[in-house]
Design a protein around this motif. Structure first.
Motif, PDB file in Angstrom:
ATOM      1  N   PHE A 150      55.777  46.380  45.814  1.00 19.72           N
ATOM      2  CA  PHE A 150      55.562  47.706  46.404  1.00 19.72           C
ATOM      3  C   PHE A 150      54.071  48.054  46.461  1.00 19.72           C
ATOM      4  O   PHE A 150      53.551  48.459  47.512  1.00 19.72           O
ATOM      5  N   VAL A 151      53.373  47.871  45.343  1.00 19.50           N
ATOM      6  CA  VAL A 151      51.943  48.185  45.291  1.00 19.50           C
ATOM      7  C   VAL A 151      51.153  47.256  46.212  1.00 19.50           C
ATOM      8  O   VAL A 151      50.234  47.695  46.923  1.00 19.50           O
ATOM      9  N   ALA A 152      51.491  45.961  46.223  1.00 16.82           N
ATOM     10  CA  ALA A 152      50.771  44.996  47.060  1.00 16.82           C
ATOM     11  C   ALA A 152      50.939  45.316  48.539  1.00 16.82           C
ATOM     12  O   ALA A 152      50.003  45.166  49.330  1.00 16.82           O
ATOM     13  N   LEU A 153      52.137  45.764  48.942  1.00 11.51           N
ATOM     14  CA  LEU A 153      52.362  46.118  50.349  1.00 11.51           C
ATOM     15  C   LEU A 153      51.543  47.332  50.750  1.00 11.51           C
ATOM     16  O   LEU A 153      51.095  47.442  51.903  1.00 11.51           O
ATOM     17  N   ILE A 154      51.330  48.245  49.814  1.00  9.77           N
ATOM     18  CA  ILE A 154      50.530  49.448  50.117  1.00  9.77           C
ATOM     19  C   ILE A 154      49.046  49.090  50.243  1.00  9.77           C
ATOM     20  O   ILE A 154      48.371  49.507  51.186  1.00  9.77           O
ATOM     21  N   ILE A 155      48.540  48.292  49.300  1.00  9.17           N
ATOM     22  CA  ILE A 155      47.103  47.981  49.271  1.00  9.17           C
ATOM     23  C   ILE A 155      46.743  46.853  50.225  1.00  9.17           C
ATOM     24  O   ILE A 155      45.623  46.796  50.749  1.00  9.17           O
ATOM     25  N   SER A 156      47.676  45.928  50.468  1.00  7.37           N
ATOM     26  CA  SER A 156      47.469  44.793  51.391  1.00  7.37           C
ATOM     27  C   SER A 156      46.219  43.983  51.054  1.00  7.37           C
ATOM     28  O   SER A 156      45.228  43.973  51.803  1.00  7.37           O
ATOM     29  N   PRO A 157      46.232  43.255  49.923  1.00  6.00           N
ATOM     30  CA  PRO A 157      45.033  42.514  49.503  1.00  6.00           C
ATOM     31  C   PRO A 157      44.659  41.352  50.422  1.00  6.00           C
ATOM     32  O   PRO A 157      43.502  40.939  50.443  1.00  6.00           O
ATOM     33  N   VAL A 179      44.460  44.198  42.062  1.00  6.65           N
ATOM     34  CA  VAL A 179      45.828  44.685  42.262  1.00  6.65           C
ATOM     35  C   VAL A 179      46.747  44.162  41.159  1.00  6.65           C
ATOM     36  O   VAL A 179      47.513  44.926  40.552  1.00  6.65           O
ATOM     37  N   VAL A 180      46.668  42.854  40.895  1.00  6.90           N
ATOM     38  CA  VAL A 180      47.499  42.277  39.834  1.00  6.90           C
ATOM     39  C   VAL A 180      47.169  42.918  38.485  1.00  6.90           C
ATOM     40  O   VAL A 180      48.065  43.301  37.721  1.00  6.90           O
ATOM     41  N   PHE A 181      45.876  43.049  38.210  1.00  6.49           N
ATOM     42  CA  PHE A 181      45.457  43.626  36.932  1.00  6.49           C
ATOM     43  C   PHE A 181      45.934  45.075  36.800  1.00  6.49           C
ATOM     44  O   PHE A 181      46.410  45.488  35.734  1.00  6.49           O
ATOM     45  N   ALA A 197      51.182  37.900  44.515  1.00  6.86           N
ATOM     46  CA  ALA A 197      50.738  36.657  45.159  1.00  6.86           C
ATOM     47  C   ALA A 197      51.556  36.349  46.400  1.00  6.86           C
ATOM     48  O   ALA A 197      51.019  35.852  47.404  1.00  6.86           O
ATOM     49  N   THR A 198      52.853  36.622  46.350  1.00  4.92           N
ATOM     50  CA  THR A 198      53.703  36.375  47.520  1.00  4.92           C
ATOM     51  C   THR A 198      53.257  37.224  48.702  1.00  4.92           C
ATOM     52  O   THR A 198      53.117  36.731  49.830  1.00  4.92           O
ATOM     53  N   VAL A 199      53.021  38.519  48.451  1.00  6.50           N
ATOM     54  CA  VAL A 199      52.544  39.411  49.513  1.00  6.50           C
ATOM     55  C   VAL A 199      51.164  38.959  50.000  1.00  6.50           C
ATOM     56  O   VAL A 199      50.895  38.906  51.215  1.00  6.50           O
ATOM     57  N   PHE A 200      50.277  38.625  49.068  1.00  8.96           N
ATOM     58  CA  PHE A 200      48.915  38.206  49.403  1.00  8.96           C
ATOM     59  C   PHE A 200      48.908  36.949  50.275  1.00  8.96           C
ATOM     60  O   PHE A 200      48.241  36.895  51.316  1.00  8.96           O
TER      61      PHE A 200
END
Length: 458
Positions: free
Chosen positions: A126-133, A249-251, A338-341
Motif C-alpha cells: 500500500f505504501v509503495a504504491l502511494i510513493i512509487s519508488p 520506503v522500506v525503512f 521490492a515487488t512494487v519497485f
C-alpha cells in the motif's frame, strides 16, 4: 559490611551495559569501515612496505583479521541455535502437564505470526504504491537470474517432519528440529517416572546452555565491531544512488510496523502498556540489527521475553524459536516494497489479483524461511516468479539489502516477543508485575562473572 555496600556502586561505575558496549562497537565498526573504504576506493587494495615485506591492507586486515573475528562470532552464535532451541523447547513442553494445551498454544502462535506477516506485506504494498519508488525508470529485461521453484504449501508441511532428526540437527533445519523437540517433549511428559528423570536432565542442560549464552553475549560488542567494519568497506551512501527512495520506503514501513502495528495489536489483545514493551525490546532489537539473524538472536530474545517481559519459559521456549523460523514480517515488508519497485522499474503493471498472490505467497513462504542473513532475497525471487516479474530486478536492490536486512531482523524479533506476550497472557502464563517493573530481570549485561566465580567457590 562496608565492602559489600560499596562494591555494587564501584561495579556499576566500572562496567558499561551490554547495550552501550554494542552501540560503541557498532559506531566504531562503521567509522573504521568507512575509513578503510576511503583508503581503498572501488574495492582496490592498499599495500604497505614493511622492511622486506609487502603488506596488503585488504588481505591482512579486512579479509583477515576483521573477517576472522566477525565470522567466528557468528559461528559461535549459530553453534548455540540448535542445542538451545531443542533443549529449551523440550523443557518447555515437559512442563506442560496437559498436552492438549500444547496444540492450543501452537495454534495461537502460528495464527498470530501468519496474521502479522500478512498485515506487514499488505501495508508495505500500500505504501509503495502511494510513493512509487521505481516510477519513471524504464529498464529493459536483459540478464537472467535463476531461482529455485517456490515449494507448495503441501511440500512445506511435509518437509516439517524429519525422516532423520540427527540430519536435521546437522543441517540446522529449524522447522524439523522444532517438530522433533515437540514430539520428544510430549513423549517425556507422558512417560511417568522415566520421563521425570529425563526432564530433570534437560533442565540441567538448559542451565548450562544459558550460561554459555551469557559468556558469548559478553563478547558480542567485539563481534559486532568486526562485522560492521567489514561491511562498511564496501557499502556507502553513494551505493544507494537511485535506490535511496526504495531504501527509505522500506525503512519507513519497517519502523512503522515495529512502533505502531505491534504496539496496537498488543494493546488490543492484552490491554498492556505498549510503551513499556518498546522500551524493554531495546537490547534484543539492537542485537538483532547487529547480527541480521533472527536465529542468532534467539538467546537474547528468550532472555528478554522471560526475564524482562514476564513470559513463562513454558511459553517462550516454544513461541520464540518458532517465531525465529516462521515470523518474517520484516522480510515480507521488503518483499512487498521490492515487488512494487521492480514492477515500476520494468514498467509492468500488476493487477489486484497479482498483489493478492504476492501477499499469500510471501506469507506462506515465510514458514520455510530460515532466520539467517540474506535469505530474504531468495524468497523474493520466488515471490517475483509467482506474478511474472523479471527476477533479475533483484540485482538492483542487492547493494542496499544488507542494511535493510539488519533492520528487518530487529522487526522480526520484536514480533516474536509481542506474540509470546499475547499467547502467555491468554494462557495465564504471564507475570504482569515483571512486565511493569522497569528493573525486572537479572539480564545478561549485568552478569559479573568474577562475582559468580567467587560465589560458587564458597
Amino acid at each position: 559490611m562496608t565492602s559489600n555496600s560499596t562494591s555494587p556502586i564501584s561495579h556499576n561505575k566500572q562496567k558499561m551495559s551490554l547495550t552501550g558496549r554494542i552501540v560503541i562497537g557498532m559506531i566504531a565498526g562503521i567509522l573504521l569501515g568507512s575509513l578503510l573504504q576511503w583508503l581503498m576506493p572501488n574495492g582496490s587494495d592498499k599495500v604497505f612496505n614493511l622492511y622486506f615485506f609487502d603488506v596488503s591492507l585488504r588481505s591482512l586486515f579486512v579479509d583477515g583479521f576483521l573477517e576472522v573475528i566477525g565470522q567466528i562470532f557468528m559461528a559461535s552464535l549459530r553453534m548455540l541455535v540448535v542445542p538451545l532451541v531443542f533443549v529449551s523447547l523440550v523443557c518447555g513442553v515437559c512442563s506442560l502437564k496437559d498436552t492438549s494445551k500444547l496444540g492450543r498454544i501452537g495454534g495461537k502462535a502460528i495464527a498470530l505470526y501468519l496474521a502479522t506477516t500478512a498485515i506487514a506485506i499488505s501495508f508495505a504494498i500500500f505504501v509503495a504504491l502511494i510513493i512509487s519508488p521505481g516510477e519513471g525508470v524504464n529498464m529493459p529485461t536483459s540478464s537472467s537470474f535463476t531461482s529455485r521453484e517456490a515449494p507448495s504449501l503441501a511440500q512445506v508441511i511435509i518437509q516439517m517432519f524429519p525422516t532423520n532428526p540427527f540430519a536435521s540437527f546437522a543441517q540446522g533445519n529449524m522447522l524439523q528440529v522444532i517438530v522433533f523437540a515437540l514430539l520428544f517433549g510430549i513423549a517425556i511428559a507422558l512417560s511417568g517416572k522415566a520421563g521425570e528423570r529425563i526432564a530433570s536432565l534437560f533442565e540441567d542442560l538448559n542451565e548450562v546452555i544459558m550460561r554459555l549464552v551469557a559468556i558469548l553475549m559478553n563478547i558480542a560488542p567485539y563481534g559486532v565491531f568486526a562485522l560492521l567494519a567489514t561491511l562498511f568497506t564496501t557499502v556507502s551512501l553513494e551505493t544507494f544512488g537511485n535506490l535511496i527512495v526504495y531504501f527509505l520506503v522500506v525503512f519507513f514501513v519497517l519502523l512503522l510496523h515495529a512502533t505502531v502495528t505491534y504496539p496496537v495489536i498488543l494493546k488490543l489483545l492484552t490491554g498492556l502498556n505498549p510503551v513499556i514493551f518498546i522500551k524493554k525490546m531495546r537490547d534484543a532489537a539492537i542485537f538483532a540489527f547487529s547480527t541480521a539473524s533472527s536465529n542468532a538472536t534467539i538467546p537474547v530474545t528468550l532472555e528478554t521475553a522471560t526475564r524482562k517481559m514476564g513470559v513463562k519459559n513454558s511459553i517462550a521456549s516454544f513461541t520464540v524459536p518458532l517465531g525465529a523460523t516462521i515470523n518474517m514480517d520484516g522480510t515480507a515488508i521488503m518483499q512487498g516494497v521490492a515487488t512494487v519497485f521492480i514492477a515500476q522499474v520494468f514498467s509492468q503493471d500488476l493487477t489486484l489479483a497479482d498483489y493478492i498472490t504476492v501477499v499469500l505467497t510471501a506469507t506462506l513462504a515465510s514458514i520455510g524461511t530460515a532466520g539467517v542473513p540474506g535469505v530474504g532475497l531468495i524468497m523474493l525471487a520466488m515471490v517475483l516468479e509467482q506474478v511474472g516479474l523479471p527476477v533479475e530486478g533483484i540485482a538492483l536492490i542487492i547493494g542496499v539489502d544488507r542494511l535493510l536486512d539488519m533492520t528487518r531482523t530487529a522487526v522480526n524479533v520484536t514480533g516474536d516477543s509481542m506474540v509470546s506476550i499475547i499467547v502467555a497472557k491468554s494462557e495465564e502464563q504471564f507475570d504482569e508485575s515483571m512486565y511493569l517493573d522497569s528493573q525486572a530481570g537479572h539480564t545478561i549485561e549485568d552478569i559479573d562473572f568474577h562475582h559468580l566465580n567467587n560465589e560458587e567457590s564458597k
